[in-house]
Design a protein around this motif. Structure first.
Motif, PDB file in Angstrom:
ATOM      1  N   ARG A   3      -3.658  -2.847  12.012  1.00 62.00           N
ATOM      2  CA  ARG A   3      -3.896  -4.084  12.751  1.00 62.00           C
ATOM      3  C   ARG A   3      -4.975  -4.905  12.037  1.00 62.00           C
ATOM      4  NH1 ARG A   3      -2.087  -4.180  18.156  1.00 62.00           N
ATOM      5  NH2 ARG A   3      -0.977  -2.275  18.713  1.00 62.00           N
ATOM      6  N   ALA A   4      -4.755  -6.197  11.976  1.00 61.77           N
ATOM      7  CA  ALA A   4      -5.710  -7.078  11.306  1.00 61.77           C
ATOM      8  C   ALA A   4      -5.951  -8.312  12.149  1.00 61.77           C
ATOM      9  CB  ALA A   4      -5.200  -7.468   9.920  1.00 61.77           C
ATOM     10  N   VAL A  19      -0.017 -14.449   5.823  1.00 60.45           N
ATOM     11  CA  VAL A  19       1.084 -14.102   4.914  1.00 60.45           C
ATOM     12  C   VAL A  19       0.600 -13.134   3.839  1.00 60.45           C
ATOM     13  CG1 VAL A  19       2.647 -15.002   3.148  1.00 60.45           C
ATOM     14  CG2 VAL A  19       2.410 -16.200   5.330  1.00 60.45           C
ATOM     15  N   GLU A  20      -0.581 -13.402   3.280  1.00 58.00           N
ATOM     16  CA  GLU A  20      -1.151 -12.524   2.249  1.00 58.00           C
ATOM     17  C   GLU A  20      -1.371 -11.117   2.798  1.00 58.00           C
ATOM     18  OE1 GLU A  20      -3.075 -12.956  -1.059  1.00 58.00           O
ATOM     19  OE2 GLU A  20      -1.371 -14.276  -1.314  1.00 58.00           O
ATOM     20  N   GLY A  26       1.815  -4.211   4.463  1.00 55.60           N
ATOM     21  CA  GLY A  26       3.112  -3.626   4.813  1.00 55.60           C
ATOM     22  C   GLY A  26       3.325  -3.715   6.316  1.00 55.60           C
ATOM     23  N   ASP A  27       3.697  -2.594   6.950  1.00 56.93           N
ATOM     24  CA  ASP A  27       3.888  -2.583   8.396  1.00 56.93           C
ATOM     25  C   ASP A  27       2.551  -2.841   9.079  1.00 56.93           C
ATOM     26  OD1 ASP A  27       6.566  -2.047   8.165  1.00 56.93           O
ATOM     27  OD2 ASP A  27       6.315   0.122   8.295  1.00 56.93           O
ATOM     28  N   GLU A 179       1.458  -8.453  -9.576  1.00 55.10           N
ATOM     29  CA  GLU A 179       0.743  -9.261  -8.580  1.00 55.10           C
ATOM     30  C   GLU A 179       1.074  -8.820  -7.157  1.00 55.10           C
ATOM     31  OE1 GLU A 179       1.337 -13.758  -7.050  1.00 55.10           O
ATOM     32  OE2 GLU A 179       0.680 -13.610  -9.147  1.00 55.10           O
ATOM     33  N   LEU A 180       2.359  -8.564  -6.898  1.00 55.78           N
ATOM     34  CA  LEU A 180       2.794  -8.237  -5.540  1.00 55.78           C
ATOM     35  C   LEU A 180       3.066  -6.752  -5.334  1.00 55.78           C
ATOM     36  CD1 LEU A 180       5.186 -11.222  -4.778  1.00 55.78           C
ATOM     37  CD2 LEU A 180       2.771 -10.991  -4.283  1.00 55.78           C
TER      38      LEU A 180
END
Length: 208
Positions: A3-4, A19-20, A26-27, A179-180
């Motif tokens: 969670r963020a 988005v970043e 991930g999940d 990068e990703l």
């Protein structure tokens, strides 16, 4: 599932950071807060693993170092077990040092933060390293955004259009993969999808 919380009053910046984080974590479940009050409410209701903080929130003087640090300190106290990342357009040495003393894991300047940059910061923090990145306005190429493409299709298109003389498509796929944190063949697939969409609409830019 991690969670963020993204505490940022500017809508476009908040959405970009979300988005970043999605790409990096991930999940996950990500909440956004535009004000200090909303952030405090979210922190009282939920436990977060990562908290992004812009200390220049509405209701506080963004030019006052004391008020900015008061915001950071209160949020760190409200979520002591989270990884705290300060991201600001008014970055400076003194504030970076003060934030580190408060327990912040990373201090980032907004200007010039590259796509995928948050993922690299989180990797650095996971190694128990303090991540410090000041604003940089030394962009080497114009950013490109094309409607109708997904974020990853847009990014590989941008990288392809910015190729240096002699740089192969294969090199660009590797660059995007790094990068990703995906496979080069996945980057190539995103490029082919983007190119097919652009050809369909008759909008194939130079370099593709």
């Amino acid at each position: 599932m991690r969670r963020a919380l993204v505490i940022e009053d500017q809508d476009l910046m908040r959405q970009a950071l979300i988005v970043e984080l999605k790409d990096s974590l991930g999940d996950c479940i990500i909440a956004g807060a535009q004000t200090y009050a909303l952030a405090q409410s979210a922190l009282a209701d939920e436990m977060f693993d990562v908290v992004l903080i812009d200390p220049g929130l509405p209701g506080f003087d963004p030019t006052s170092s004391d008020q900015r640090l008061r915001v950071v300190e209160a949020i760190v106290r409200a979520a002591p077990s989270a990884v705290h990342i300060v991201i600001t357009g008014s970055d400076n040495d003194k504030e970076a040092a003060a934030c580190r003393e408060l327990g912040v894991a990373a201090y980032l300047g907004k200007t010039g933060l590259p796509r995928g940059g948050l993922g690299k910061v989180l990797e650095q923090v996971a190694r128990d390293e303090f991540s410090l990145r000041y604003s940089s306005a030394n962009a080497q190429a114009t950013e490109v955004h094309i409607s109708g493409l997904t974020p990853r299709e847009s990014r590989i298109t941008e990288l392809m259009m910015q190729r240096r003389p002699g740089e192969r498509r294969k090199d660009v796929f590797v660059k995007m993969a790094e990068e990703l944190r995906i496979e080069p063949n996945s980057a190539e697939r995103y490029f082919k999808q983007a190119r097919a969409k652009l050809l369909k609409y008759g909008r194939l830019p130079r370099g593709l």
